[in-house]
Enzyme design. Structure first.
Site, mmCIF file in Angstrom:
data_model
loop_
_atom_site.group_PDB
_atom_site.id
_atom_site.type_symbol
_atom_site.label_atom_id
_atom_site.label_comp_id
_atom_site.label_asym_id
_atom_site.label_seq_id
_atom_site.Cartn_x
_atom_site.Cartn_y
_atom_site.Cartn_z
ATOM 1 N N LYS A 169 0.843 -1.205 0.000
ATOM 2 C CA LYS A 169 0.000 0.000 0.000
ATOM 3 C C LYS A 169 0.877 1.254 0.000
ATOM 4 O O LYS A 169 0.577 2.238 -0.678
ATOM 5 C CB LYS A 169 -0.942 -0.007 1.207
ATOM 6 C CG LYS A 169 -2.059 -1.045 1.068
ATOM 7 C CD LYS A 169 -2.939 -1.155 2.314
ATOM 8 C CE LYS A 169 -3.972 -2.257 2.118
ATOM 9 N NZ LYS A 169 -4.936 -2.344 3.224
ATOM 10 N N GLN A 199 -4.643 -1.269 9.654
ATOM 11 C CA GLN A 199 -4.663 -2.603 9.041
ATOM 12 C C GLN A 199 -5.240 -3.629 10.019
ATOM 13 O O GLN A 199 -4.815 -3.707 11.173
ATOM 14 C CB GLN A 199 -3.236 -2.989 8.613
ATOM 15 C CG GLN A 199 -3.132 -4.245 7.783
ATOM 16 C CD GLN A 199 -3.679 -4.107 6.364
ATOM 17 O OE1 GLN A 199 -3.838 -3.019 5.832
ATOM 18 N NE2 GLN A 199 -3.990 -5.226 5.750
ATOM 19 N N ASP A 208 -11.237 3.214 4.573
ATOM 20 C CA ASP A 208 -11.710 1.827 4.485
ATOM 21 C C ASP A 208 -13.241 1.761 4.445
ATOM 22 O O ASP A 208 -13.803 0.704 4.150
ATOM 23 C CB ASP A 208 -11.256 1.031 5.720
ATOM 24 C CG ASP A 208 -9.906 0.360 5.538
ATOM 25 O OD1 ASP A 208 -9.635 -0.143 4.437
ATOM 26 O OD2 ASP A 208 -9.139 0.314 6.527
HETATM 27 N N1 L34 Z 1 -8.029 -2.011 7.446
HETATM 28 N N2 L34 Z 1 -7.431 -4.140 6.851
HETATM 29 C C1 L34 Z 1 -7.898 -2.937 6.505
HETATM 30 N N3 L34 Z 1 -8.272 -2.642 5.221
HETATM 31 C C2 L34 Z 1 -8.148 -3.574 4.243
HETATM 32 O O1 L34 Z 1 -8.557 -3.296 2.994
HETATM 33 C C3 L34 Z 1 -7.611 -4.827 4.571
HETATM 34 N N4 L34 Z 1 -7.384 -5.820 3.620
HETATM 35 C C4 L34 Z 1 -7.607 -7.219 4.013
HETATM 36 C C5 L34 Z 1 -6.805 -7.457 5.302
HETATM 37 N N5 L34 Z 1 -6.882 -6.355 6.251
HETATM 38 C C6 L34 Z 1 -7.270 -5.102 5.906
HETATM 39 C C7 L34 Z 1 -6.465 -5.768 2.647
HETATM 40 O O2 L34 Z 1 -5.900 -4.747 2.300
HETATM 41 C C8 L34 Z 1 -7.052 -7.962 2.819
HETATM 42 N N6 L34 Z 1 -6.283 -6.979 2.072
HETATM 43 C C9 L34 Z 1 -5.474 -7.276 0.950
HETATM 44 C C10 L34 Z 1 -4.730 -6.305 0.298
HETATM 45 C C11 L34 Z 1 -3.935 -6.615 -0.805
HETATM 46 C C12 L34 Z 1 -3.853 -7.888 -1.266
HETATM 47 C C13 L34 Z 1 -4.576 -8.868 -0.622
HETATM 48 C C14 L34 Z 1 -5.392 -8.539 0.465
HETATM 49 C C15 L34 Z 1 -2.964 -8.200 -2.436
HETATM 50 O O3 L34 Z 1 -2.245 -7.345 -2.877
HETATM 51 N N7 L34 Z 1 -2.943 -9.441 -2.938
HETATM 52 C C16 L34 Z 1 -2.109 -9.846 -4.026
HETATM 53 C C17 L34 Z 1 -1.028 -10.813 -3.557
HETATM 54 C C18 L34 Z 1 -0.188 -10.275 -2.466
HETATM 55 C C19 L34 Z 1 0.779 -11.338 -1.877
HETATM 56 O O4 L34 Z 1 1.692 -11.738 -2.602
HETATM 57 O O5 L34 Z 1 0.568 -11.761 -0.699
HETATM 58 C C20 L34 Z 1 -2.969 -10.543 -5.065
HETATM 59 O O6 L34 Z 1 -2.578 -10.556 -6.226
HETATM 60 O O7 L34 Z 1 -4.024 -11.077 -4.696
#
Ligand code: L34
Length: 286
Positions: free
Chosen positions: A52, A96, A119
């Site tokens: 982020k 987070q 959020d």
């Molecule tokens: N406050 N907490 C708050 N806001 C959020 O919006 C989140 N979330 C969830 C967990 N806690 C939070 C996220 O940001 C889940 N989440 C999130 C963000 C990004 C990705 C997955 C979940 C992401 O970038 N996923 C990539 C792979 C990343 C890796 O290699 O681990 C993808 O391609 O799915």
């Protein structure tokens, strides 16, 4: 074979739109700012928070990280949130999740100024979403809607099934589909005849948190399947809630993991931070 909806490509498009608007704001002397709070050392949270921050840098948003130890008490955390509420250079505050179990997440979320709640988890923003009059949408469900739109799919009149009823995904997801005139069913762990209900869905959203939960027999031929899950398989590989290789043979559209909803969650955060900066500088009507 299903069409694969490319979340990375759609996220890139959203990011470049945000970057352009950020430049316009900067030319008027306004730099959007995001505070990211992380408590403890959950490795997944660390990865998300690092990404982020990188995303912010890429689009020209100022970001500041507040990394607190796992034994931080609730009062300290709320004191930090209050100080950020009062800072004019910070337009968005993201704490987070999950937080360590001794901290009441709802108390912390409620301490964030609704105007800085990028959020959209604050009860006042949740209520605004419920009545269809909102400035922010929660990042994951908003990202899912963008993915659906990007594929040229209309929700109107469709049977939509959301598996999962969390406050951050399932419940708001159902509401956004309803706002676009979908006929929405929310399924959960006590749902009877889950497979049959899912198999009637034109649009199936999986937000369960269980590997290969959605199997090919639960998917109507040609359906749109959106995978919100993030799990690790026995080899440590990142996987969603959908049994991808079997379901892609049945579905009409499908999102991959990684590269589907995850990148969109991050892109929508940038969009919300931009919106927050505009609202706080009275450049946007509510
Ligand atoms: N406050 N907490 C708050 N806001 C959020 O919006 C989140 N979330 C969830 C967990 N806690 C939070 C996220 O940001 C889940 N989440 C999130 C963000 C990004 C990705 C997955 C979940 C992401 O970038 N996923 C990539 C792979 C990343 C890796 O290699 O681990 C993808 O391609 O799915």
């Amino acid at each position: 074979m299903a069409v694969i909806i490319d979340g990375k490509a759609v996220a890139d498009r959203v990011r470049s739109e945000v970057a352009m608007e950020v430049q316009q704001l900067k030319s008027r002397g306004i730099t959007p700012g995001l505070a990211v709070i992380i408590v403890g050392d959950d490795p997944a949270s660390r990865v998300y928070v690092d990404n982020k921050k990188k995303d912010c840098a890429r689009v020209g948003i100022y970001s500041e990280e507040f990394a607190l130890p796992a034994d931080t008490d609730q009062e300290q955390l709320i004191a930090l949130v209050t100080s950020l509420n009062n800072r004019s250079d910070i337009n968005g505050i993201l704490c987070q999740l999950p937080l360590p179990s001794h901290i009441d997440e709802n108390a912390v979320i409620s301490a964030i100024s609704p105007a800085k709640d990028v959020d959209a988890f604050h009860p006042s923003n949740v209520g605004n979403i419920m009545i269809g009059k909102y400035s922010f949408l929660p990042c994951t469900p908003a990202g899912v809607m963008e993915l659906i739109h990007s594929a040229g799919i209309s929700v109107e009149g469709k049977r939509c099934v959301v598996i999962g009823r969390s406050n951050i995904v399932g419940k708001p997801m159902a509401m956004l589909l309803l706002h676009e005139n979908g006929t929405v069913t929310i399924c959960h762990s006590r749902t009877k005849d889950l497979k049959e209900i899912c198999a009637e869905a034109d649009i199936l959203i999986a937000a369960v948190g269980r590997l290969k939960f959605v199997t090919a027999d639960m998917v109507k031929p040609g359906a749109v399947v959106i995978d919100v899950g993030i799990n690790r398989d026995e080899n440590g590989k990142l996987c969603g809630d959908v049994d991808f290789y079997k379901v892609e043979k049945v579905a009409g559209y499908i999102t991959p993991v990684p590269g589907g909803v995850g990148p969109m969650t991050r892109a929508m955060l940038l969009k919300n931070t931009l919106t927050a900066a505009k609202l706080q500088n009275a450049l946007l009507m509510e």
